[in-house]
Design an enzyme around this catalytic site. Structure first.
Site, mmCIF file in Angstrom:
data_model
loop_
_atom_site.group_PDB
_atom_site.id
_atom_site.type_symbol
_atom_site.label_atom_id
_atom_site.label_comp_id
_atom_site.label_asym_id
_atom_site.label_seq_id
_atom_site.Cartn_x
_atom_site.Cartn_y
_atom_site.Cartn_z
ATOM 1 N N ASN A 13 47.217 51.468 41.932
ATOM 2 C CA ASN A 13 46.088 52.180 41.541
ATOM 3 C C ASN A 13 45.993 53.344 42.379
ATOM 4 O O ASN A 13 47.003 53.832 43.339
ATOM 5 C CB ASN A 13 44.795 51.292 42.059
ATOM 6 C CG ASN A 13 45.106 50.601 42.977
ATOM 7 O OD1 ASN A 13 44.819 51.312 44.103
ATOM 8 N ND2 ASN A 13 45.061 49.247 43.248
ATOM 9 N N ASP B 176 44.619 43.155 40.130
ATOM 10 C CA ASP B 176 44.078 41.848 39.608
ATOM 11 C C ASP B 176 45.142 41.088 38.813
ATOM 12 O O ASP B 176 45.075 39.886 38.932
ATOM 13 C CB ASP B 176 43.091 42.296 38.555
ATOM 14 C CG ASP B 176 41.707 42.727 39.052
ATOM 15 O OD1 ASP B 176 41.424 42.350 40.489
ATOM 16 O OD2 ASP B 176 41.033 43.380 38.585
ATOM 17 N N LYS C 133 66.618 47.364 36.461
ATOM 18 C CA LYS C 133 65.877 48.295 35.941
ATOM 19 C C LYS C 133 65.561 48.002 34.464
ATOM 20 O O LYS C 133 66.643 47.740 33.697
ATOM 21 C CB LYS C 133 66.324 49.662 36.118
ATOM 22 C CG LYS C 133 65.516 51.013 35.386
ATOM 23 C CD LYS C 133 66.079 52.126 35.720
ATOM 24 C CE LYS C 133 65.344 53.212 34.857
ATOM 25 N NZ LYS C 133 65.785 54.533 35.178
ATOM 26 N N PRO D 44 45.875 35.954 43.260
ATOM 27 C CA PRO D 44 44.823 35.276 43.960
ATOM 28 C C PRO D 44 43.959 36.195 44.371
ATOM 29 O O PRO D 44 43.847 37.497 44.732
ATOM 30 C CB PRO D 44 45.404 34.937 45.313
ATOM 31 C CG PRO D 44 46.744 35.882 45.557
ATOM 32 C CD PRO D 44 47.173 36.255 44.168
ATOM 33 N N ASP D 45 42.620 35.771 44.368
ATOM 34 C CA ASP D 45 41.338 36.280 44.697
ATOM 35 C C ASP D 45 41.107 36.393 46.215
ATOM 36 O O ASP D 45 40.484 35.523 46.670
ATOM 37 C CB ASP D 45 40.149 35.783 44.169
ATOM 38 C CG ASP D 45 38.941 37.007 44.141
ATOM 39 O OD1 ASP D 45 38.700 37.558 44.931
ATOM 40 O OD2 ASP D 45 38.165 36.886 42.875
ATOM 41 N N ILE D 46 41.477 37.374 46.922
ATOM 42 C CA ILE D 46 41.613 37.282 48.610
ATOM 43 C C ILE D 46 39.992 37.193 48.997
ATOM 44 O O ILE D 46 39.683 36.416 49.759
ATOM 45 C CB ILE D 46 42.010 38.641 48.945
ATOM 46 C CG1 ILE D 46 43.565 38.803 48.410
ATOM 47 C CG2 ILE D 46 41.859 38.633 50.372
ATOM 48 C CD1 ILE D 46 44.230 40.192 48.954
ATOM 49 N N PHE E 165 33.752 44.833 48.642
ATOM 50 C CA PHE E 165 33.732 46.240 47.996
ATOM 51 C C PHE E 165 34.011 46.336 46.339
ATOM 52 O O PHE E 165 34.613 45.405 45.998
ATOM 53 C CB PHE E 165 34.682 47.152 48.674
ATOM 54 C CG PHE E 165 34.310 48.093 49.743
ATOM 55 C CD1 PHE E 165 34.048 49.416 49.723
ATOM 56 C CD2 PHE E 165 34.396 47.439 51.051
ATOM 57 C CE1 PHE E 165 33.828 50.203 50.677
ATOM 58 C CE2 PHE E 165 33.830 48.064 51.960
ATOM 59 C CZ PHE E 165 33.527 49.286 52.130
ATOM 60 N N LYS F 147 28.742 40.339 41.525
ATOM 61 C CA LYS F 147 30.158 40.022 42.419
ATOM 62 C C LYS F 147 29.532 39.608 43.596
ATOM 63 O O LYS F 147 30.247 38.550 44.116
ATOM 64 C CB LYS F 147 30.822 41.381 42.532
ATOM 65 C CG LYS F 147 32.185 41.155 43.322
ATOM 66 C CD LYS F 147 33.033 42.263 43.501
ATOM 67 C CE LYS F 147 34.269 42.131 44.309
ATOM 68 N NZ LYS F 147 35.118 43.486 44.148
ATOM 69 N N LYS G 1 31.057 35.757 44.142
ATOM 70 C CA LYS G 1 31.946 35.331 45.056
ATOM 71 C C LYS G 1 31.595 34.900 46.392
ATOM 72 O O LYS G 1 32.336 34.657 47.341
ATOM 73 C CB LYS G 1 33.019 36.689 45.263
ATOM 74 C CG LYS G 1 33.541 37.067 43.852
ATOM 75 C CD LYS G 1 34.721 38.133 44.105
ATOM 76 C CE LYS G 1 35.366 38.312 42.773
ATOM 77 N NZ LYS G 1 36.708 39.154 42.943
#
Length: 314
Positions: A95, A164, A174, A192-194, A212, A226, A230
């Site tokens: 990203n 994600d 390649k 995994p969702d840190i 964040f 969120k 979470k």
């Protein structure tokens, strides 16, 4: 000293010997950065940006004069930058995160007297003065380092833009374009969702957790969802669709939301340099920290800490 020179001059053995001698004599170096150079070369040797030099100087004199005793400050763990998820040996999913916000938070936390560990994805930024940096690439690597360090921290800030999803299996070679199809199908699996996993740590191991949220619409609603979903203590939401703010920019604006005995409270931070916003976020988070988390938790023995790097990633 803020070196500025051609990449070949910087890499020359004589220069490196001199740099090593200066460091041994107690001089502190700011940079150099890496990138395009006036002569047309690309590589290390660029002078650090003036803002970076000013920040380093401010941190140096603050640490010498006005910081609280480290024993009374928390251990702060911060994730920053993007992650990269390999598709094959030459391609990856990522990203636009530059890491600037996370690095500004790390610099401010160190300026406030905290012991700071920065878990960084691939960025082209110098390590803030007084900060320990651990370089990672994938979400899984960042997850491992975060869950290793969080139980020994008083404050955990998840500022990284973590992918994600990752490829179900990265190709060994390649991936070639074929003439018989105009499409390519990739199978992705969840990472995994840190921040959720840190928030779910047992009470005696759980730090104060700040997340964040980078959104493009309905900022307050998505951020509060969120925060609750979470189990976070505080969240910093920003609108990444605004021109000149967020990813890659030196400026940002944010909406801070946090839990209180009377419900969720919020505070707006108007557009401003990320260094100023970082100061606001760190000071606000520290003001909300329970007293038992203000003192250092027992740290891991140095031999058990993950390997650290203060170099730059290309």
């Amino acid at each position: 000293i803020a070196p500025a020179m051609n990449q070949a001059m910087w890499r020359h053995p004589a220069t490196q010997r001199n740099v090593s001698q200066l460091a041994n004599d107690g001089w502190q170096l700011i940079g150099p950065a890496a990138g395009d150079q006036a002569c047309g070369d690309v590589g290390p040797g660029r002078m650090s940006e003036p803002e970076v030099i000013v920040d380093c100087l401010a941190q140096h004199f603050a640490s010498a004069a006005i910081l609280p005793a480290p024993a009374s400050a928390p251990h702060v763990v911060i994730t920053a930058g993007p992650t990269r998820e390999a598709l094959d040996p030459v391609r990856y999913l990522s990203n636009h995160s530059s890491g600037k916000m996370g690095y500004a938070l790390a610099a401010e936390a160190a300026a406030q007297g905290a012991q700071v560990t920065l878990i960084s994805g691939p960025v082209n930024l110098p390590t803030p003065h007084g900060v320990e940096r651990i370089d990672v690439e994938t979400a899984a690597q960042m997850h491992h380092e975060a869950l290793t360090l969080a139980p020994h921290a008083g404050l955990f800030i998840g500022c990284a833009a973590v992918a994600d999803y990752r490829a179900a299996s990265a190709a060994e070679h390649k991936i070639k374009k074929t003439d018989d199809s105009d499409t390519l199908t990739l199978t992705l699996v969840k990472n995994p969702d840190i921040i959720a996993d840190v928030s779910a740590l047992p009470t005696d191991q759980r730090p104060f957790v700040v997340g964040f949220a980078a959104e493009t619409q309905d900022i307050a609603r998505y951020a509060e969802d969120k925060l609750t979903r979470k189990g976070l203590d505080m969240i910093v939401a920003n609108d990444v669709s605004q021109q000149g703010l967020g990813f890659g920019s030196d400026n940002n604006a944010a909406l801070l939301l946090w839990r209180s005995a009377t419900g969720t409270k919020q505070r707006e931070a108007p557009p401003q340099p990320k260094t100023q916003l970082a100061a606001l976020i760190i000071r606000h988070a520290l003001s909300l920290l329970p007293s038992q988390l203000l003192s250092q938790r027992p740290s891991q023995p140095p031999s058990q800490l993950p390997s650290q790097s203060s170099g730059e990633l290309s």
